[in-house]
Design a protein around this motif. Structure first.
Motif, PDB file in Angstrom:
ATOM      1  N   PRO A 197       0.862  -1.137   0.134  1.00 26.58           N
ATOM      2  CA  PRO A 197       0.018  -0.058   0.094  1.00 26.58           C
ATOM      3  C   PRO A 197       0.682   1.354   0.040  1.00 26.58           C
ATOM      4  CG  PRO A 197       0.156  -1.002   2.076  1.00 26.58           C
ATOM      5  CD  PRO A 197       0.761  -2.010   1.287  1.00 26.58           C
ATOM      6  N   ASP A 198       0.329   2.250  -0.651  1.00 27.17           N
ATOM      7  CA  ASP A 198       0.962   3.584  -0.798  1.00 27.17           C
ATOM      8  C   ASP A 198       0.295   4.503  -0.175  1.00 27.17           C
ATOM      9  OD1 ASP A 198       2.490   5.867  -1.320  1.00 27.17           O
ATOM     10  OD2 ASP A 198       2.625   5.412  -3.483  1.00 27.17           O
ATOM     11  N   PRO A 199       0.479   5.103   1.200  1.00 21.68           N
ATOM     12  CA  PRO A 199      -0.483   6.251   1.686  1.00 21.68           C
ATOM     13  C   PRO A 199      -0.269   7.715   0.928  1.00 21.68           C
ATOM     14  CG  PRO A 199       1.785   6.054   2.954  1.00 21.68           C
ATOM     15  CD  PRO A 199       1.688   4.707   2.077  1.00 21.68           C
ATOM     16  N   LYS A 200       0.748   7.697  -0.061  1.00 28.30           N
ATOM     17  CA  LYS A 200       0.733   9.100  -0.784  1.00 28.30           C
ATOM     18  C   LYS A 200      -0.549   9.173  -2.072  1.00 28.30           C
ATOM     19  CE  LYS A 200       4.991   8.731  -2.228  1.00 28.30           C
ATOM     20  NZ  LYS A 200       5.474   7.498  -1.428  1.00 28.30           N
ATOM     21  N   ARG A 201      -1.113   7.948  -2.000  1.00 30.50           N
ATOM     22  CA  ARG A 201      -2.073   7.851  -3.346  1.00 30.50           C
ATOM     23  C   ARG A 201      -3.363   8.277  -2.697  1.00 30.50           C
ATOM     24  NH1 ARG A 201      -1.327   5.447  -7.752  1.00 30.50           N
ATOM     25  NH2 ARG A 201      -3.049   4.305  -7.945  1.00 30.50           N
ATOM     26  N   VAL A 202      -3.823   9.727  -2.917  1.00 27.98           N
ATOM     27  CA  VAL A 202      -4.918  10.284  -2.496  1.00 27.98           C
ATOM     28  C   VAL A 202      -5.812  10.631  -3.389  1.00 27.98           C
ATOM     29  CG1 VAL A 202      -3.710  10.987  -0.252  1.00 27.98           C
ATOM     30  CG2 VAL A 202      -3.560  12.516  -2.321  1.00 27.98           C
ATOM     31  N   TYR A 226      -1.992  21.960  -4.452  1.00 27.33           N
ATOM     32  CA  TYR A 226      -2.750  20.772  -4.701  1.00 27.33           C
ATOM     33  C   TYR A 226      -2.655  20.454  -6.225  1.00 27.33           C
ATOM     34  CZ  TYR A 226      -3.977  20.462   0.412  1.00 27.33           C
ATOM     35  OH  TYR A 226      -3.881  20.569   1.773  1.00 27.33           O
ATOM     36  N   SER A 227      -2.340  21.361  -6.923  1.00 26.39           N
ATOM     37  CA  SER A 227      -2.194  20.863  -8.317  1.00 26.39           C
ATOM     38  C   SER A 227      -0.987  19.896  -8.590  1.00 26.39           C
ATOM     39  CB  SER A 227      -1.820  21.983  -9.267  1.00 26.39           C
ATOM     40  OG  SER A 227      -0.534  22.668  -8.844  1.00 26.39           O
ATOM     41  N   LYS A 228      -0.179  19.771  -7.565  1.00 24.85           N
ATOM     42  CA  LYS A 228       0.957  18.683  -7.775  1.00 24.85           C
ATOM     43  C   LYS A 228       0.334  17.262  -7.145  1.00 24.85           C
ATOM     44  CE  LYS A 228       4.514  22.246  -6.552  1.00 24.85           C
ATOM     45  NZ  LYS A 228       3.569  23.232  -6.438  1.00 24.85           N
ATOM     46  N   ARG A 229      -0.831  17.315  -6.538  1.00 21.63           N
ATOM     47  CA  ARG A 229      -1.174  16.183  -5.813  1.00 21.63           C
ATOM     48  C   ARG A 229      -2.317  15.645  -6.552  1.00 21.63           C
ATOM     49  NH1 ARG A 229       0.327  15.319  -0.512  1.00 21.63           N
ATOM     50  NH2 ARG A 229      -1.479  14.429   0.092  1.00 21.63           N
ATOM     51  N   HIS A 230      -3.048  16.481  -7.654  1.00 23.89           N
ATOM     52  CA  HIS A 230      -4.217  15.948  -8.294  1.00 23.89           C
ATOM     53  C   HIS A 230      -4.289  16.310  -9.685  1.00 23.89           C
ATOM     54  CE1 HIS A 230      -5.923  14.871  -4.396  1.00 23.89           C
ATOM     55  NE2 HIS A 230      -5.645  16.027  -3.971  1.00 23.89           N
ATOM     56  N   ARG A 231      -4.805  15.572 -10.775  1.00 22.16           N
ATOM     57  CA  ARG A 231      -4.822  15.826 -12.207  1.00 22.16           C
ATOM     58  C   ARG A 231      -5.404  17.381 -12.429  1.00 22.16           C
ATOM     59  NH1 ARG A 231      -5.508  11.462 -13.545  1.00 22.16           N
ATOM     60  NH2 ARG A 231      -3.590  10.971 -14.636  1.00 22.16           N
ATOM     61  N   ASN A 232      -6.597  17.476 -11.872  1.00 23.98           N
ATOM     62  CA  ASN A 232      -7.277  18.890 -12.273  1.00 23.98           C
ATOM     63  C   ASN A 232      -7.819  19.273 -10.828  1.00 23.98           C
ATOM     64  OD1 ASN A 232      -8.593  20.754 -13.519  1.00 23.98           O
ATOM     65  ND2 ASN A 232      -9.255  19.480 -15.212  1.00 23.98           N
ATOM     66  N   ILE A 233      -7.231  19.983 -10.160  1.00 24.20           N
ATOM     67  CA  ILE A 233      -7.882  20.354  -8.831  1.00 24.20           C
ATOM     68  C   ILE A 233      -8.902  21.447  -9.040  1.00 24.20           C
ATOM     69  CG2 ILE A 233      -6.050  21.965  -8.467  1.00 24.20           C
ATOM     70  CD1 ILE A 233      -7.511  19.749  -5.736  1.00 24.20           C
ATOM     71  N   GLU A 257      -8.720  15.168   1.647  1.00 23.18           N
ATOM     72  CA  GLU A 257      -8.175  14.275   0.820  1.00 23.18           C
ATOM     73  C   GLU A 257      -8.232  13.044   1.754  1.00 23.18           C
ATOM     74  OE1 GLU A 257      -4.174  16.024  -1.437  1.00 23.18           O
ATOM     75  OE2 GLU A 257      -4.046  15.580   0.600  1.00 23.18           O
ATOM     76  N   TYR A 258      -8.372  11.957   0.797  1.00 24.88           N
ATOM     77  CA  TYR A 258      -8.464  10.639   1.409  1.00 24.88           C
ATOM     78  C   TYR A 258      -7.532   9.740   0.703  1.00 24.88           C
ATOM     79  CZ  TYR A 258     -10.689   6.229   2.960  1.00 24.88           C
ATOM     80  OH  TYR A 258     -10.581   4.988   3.602  1.00 24.88           O
ATOM     81  N   SER A 259      -6.810   9.147   1.611  1.00 23.20           N
ATOM     82  CA  SER A 259      -5.506   7.869   1.212  1.00 23.20           C
ATOM     83  C   SER A 259      -6.236   6.723   0.999  1.00 23.20           C
ATOM     84  CB  SER A 259      -4.573   8.022   2.216  1.00 23.20           C
ATOM     85  OG  SER A 259      -3.589   7.130   2.008  1.00 23.20           O
ATOM     86  N   ILE A 260      -6.452   6.302  -0.142  1.00 25.41           N
ATOM     87  CA  ILE A 260      -7.404   5.056  -0.361  1.00 25.41           C
ATOM     88  C   ILE A 260      -6.478   3.816   0.013  1.00 25.41           C
ATOM     89  CG2 ILE A 260      -8.475   6.100  -2.206  1.00 25.41           C
ATOM     90  CD1 ILE A 260      -6.700   4.534  -4.271  1.00 25.41           C
ATOM     91  N   GLU A 261      -5.312   3.801   0.030  1.00 23.36           N
ATOM     92  CA  GLU A 261      -4.821   2.474   0.359  1.00 23.36           C
ATOM     93  C   GLU A 261      -3.659   2.742   1.437  1.00 23.36           C
ATOM     94  OE1 GLU A 261      -1.387   2.121  -2.997  1.00 23.36           O
ATOM     95  OE2 GLU A 261      -3.414   2.263  -3.637  1.00 23.36           O
ATOM     96  N   SER A 262      -3.986   3.638   2.479  1.00 28.20           N
ATOM     97  CA  SER A 262      -3.065   3.737   3.495  1.00 28.20           C
ATOM     98  C   SER A 262      -2.886   2.520   4.418  1.00 28.20           C
ATOM     99  CB  SER A 262      -3.409   5.166   4.453  1.00 28.20           C
ATOM    100  OG  SER A 262      -4.535   4.964   4.869  1.00 28.20           O
ATOM    101  N   ALA A 263      -4.029   1.842   4.612  1.00 28.60           N
ATOM    102  CA  ALA A 263      -3.870   0.789   5.539  1.00 28.60           C
ATOM    103  C   ALA A 263      -3.585  -0.743   5.045  1.00 28.60           C
ATOM    104  CB  ALA A 263      -5.261   0.599   6.397  1.00 28.60           C
TER     105      ALA A 263
END
Length: 499
Positions: free
Chosen positions: A14-19, A57-64, A104-110
């Motif tokens: 899992p990668d907690p950076k994937r939000v 947040y433009s660095k974290r999401h394709r089209n913020i 933001e929600y980290s989809i695979e943090s757990a």
């Protein structure tokens, strides 16, 4: 003696950076207070607040900006109830408002587990012996909310697997509610969901035999507005929530498959989309479509559902109906058998059942196929994905639960023309948790949601203690020989027939 199984030297973590950026709402009263405060800011203050947010947040999401604008539109009704002209708001006011209603929600943090694998629709530009794969996973984040995510992988002629790295962004799909509902099936599922029968009767009388989401929504809102009892209002809401279980979702064509997440959409799956079992299905005309059964969970009730796609961009989502569409572990056969769809299920939680249907979404008359037989599966037996067609029969990778709630993988072989006939079953597990696979989100659990045969090997992706995922392989000829041998040596089990 157990068969030799090779563990592949690869793990997917899992990668907690994937939000993802999700809509955040804490009730109308608080929302209106936030709106009032934001709209009291000067133009310069608004720009000074939103500008660094967009840059970060433009660095974290394709089209913020698109996300924030969409979330602002979700509170349009609150703005208009405050007698404010929504159209008069500036672009930056809308974006800033949207940011206050986004989190933001980290989809695979757990956890990142319970994989299923199918052949990629795109097999171009490969060399002999290679195959491109699509692997789905159950990703778990905060609050134990599960979603379906994907990775693309390549397997070479020697069985070596390379999982492509994930992209930098991850996107939810656009939801399209254009389903046409069959009244009889819809209200049967509503009754199964234990929605107030009096309200169902009232709503049903106001609808034609076929209706769409817009018509249903209008009927529900009109009926709800006449109701003063808050508990009764909730029952009307539940009918609308159920309609959300029928929809289509579409991903942007500029997304890599690792960028796509199927996240819970309706209230009936708000606690998770669990254990998708993908299968490459061959239609009667020879064309290919991909189906996946999965479990929707609202925190109290389980609702089996079906995904279908041809390209992994556009998906149609439908609930499954009938006495056999209960509990978990539904797995569709990859083609029709004797003119009917076929499915394995575990309707009672601890035995495998077989059922047939003329319709993909209606499953009745389940017949018990297998029950726990060996000590390592005394608690329950279930499937680990759709059956795989071989010349010797239908190969079913199973899971068994034994002492200390340890999950192991096993295998069975069913007759090709009559899968109710069990040809053989391994007396010992095929794969058991190694010492370095025992620790995780849920200890002592190995689990898979679908395997594939490639170059004479059965490739099994599996979750390790509900934390991360890996791969194992076994020679298919040795496995089939072992299964056939087990059937010839064993006494005929109660309630089973052998071919």
């Amino acid at each position: 003696m157990r068969l030799l199984v090779e563990r592949k030297p690869i793990k997917v973590y899992p990668d907690p950076k994937r939000v993802i950026a999700r809509f955040f709402f804490n009730g109308e009263e608080r929302a209106k207070e936030v709106i009032k405060r934001v709209l009291a800011l000067s133009h310069d203050d608004v720009f000074g607040l939103i500008s660094p947010i967009l840059q970060e947040y433009s660095k974290r999401h394709r089209n913020i900006t698109k996300i924030l604008a969409r979330h602002c539109k979700k509170i349009k009704y609150c703005i208009e109830e405050m007698e404010i002209d929504y159209e008069s708001l500036s672009k930056y006011q809308r974006l800033l408002l949207g940011s206050y209603f986004t989190h933001e929600y980290s989809i695979e943090s757990a956890a990142f587990f319970n994989p299923s694998v199918v052949e990629d629709p795109d097999q171009s530009e490969l060399v002999e012996g290679e195959k491109r794969l699509i692997i789905s996973f159950r990703a778990v984040g905060e609050g134990h909310i599960s979603s379906v995510v994907f990775r693309r992988a390549l397997i070479d002629r020697n069985g070596n697997i390379t999982v492509n790295p994930s992209g930098n962004y991850i996107d939810e799909a656009e939801v399209v509610r254009n389903a046409v509902y069959n009244k009889k099936l819809f209200f049967k599922r509503a009754a199964d969901a234990m929605i107030d029968l009096n309200i169902l009767d009232e709503v049903s009388l106001k609808l034609e035999e076929k209706f769409d989401y817009a018509v249903l929504r209008r009927v529900i809102i009109d009926s709800k507005n006449l109701q003063t009892d808050d508990l009764k209002k909730l029952e009307y809401d539940k009918v609308l929530w159920l309609s959300d279980t029928y929809h289509e979702i579409s991903f942007s064509r500029d997304t890599d498959i690792s960028d796509r997440v199927i996240f819970p959409i309706s209230e009936f799956e708000r606690k998770g989309i669990e254990d998708a079992r993908f299968v490459r299905f061959i239609r009667d005309d020879g064309s290919v479509i991909y189906y996946a059964t999965y479990t929707a969970f609202d925190g109290a009730m389980i609702l089996p559902k079906l995904l279908q796609t041809t390209d992994f961009y556009d998906f149609k989502v439908s609930p499954l109906h009938g006495a056999g569409a209960q509990n978990k572990n539904l797995a569709l056969f990859p083609r029709k058998i004797n003119g009917k769809y076929a499915m394995i299920s575990r309707i009672d939680g601890w035995n495998n059942y077989l059922m047939y249907s003329d319709k993909l979404t209606v499953w009745d008359h389940p017949v018990k196929l297998q029950q726990p037989q060996f000590p390592w599966e005394f608690i329950q037996i279930g499937n680990c994905g759709s059956p795989i067609e071989t010349e010797a029969g239908w190969l079913v990778v199973t899971h068994g639960v034994g002492p200390m709630r340890r999950y192991c993988l096993g295998a069975s072989l069913l007759d090709l023309e009559d899968p109710s006939k069990e040809i053989g079953r391994l007396t010992e597990p095929l794969v058991i948790p190694n010492n370095d696979e025992r620790e995780g989100y849920v200890p002592n659990v190995l689990y898979s949601c679908g395997s594939i045969i490639h170059n004479g090997e059965l490739i099994i992706p599996y979750g390790l203690s509900d934390y991360c995922s890996s791969f194992a392989s076994v020679k298919i000829d040795l496995l089939l020989s072992k299964l056939i041998e087990s059937g010839s040596q064993a006494d005929e089990p109660t309630g089973h027939q052998k071919s």
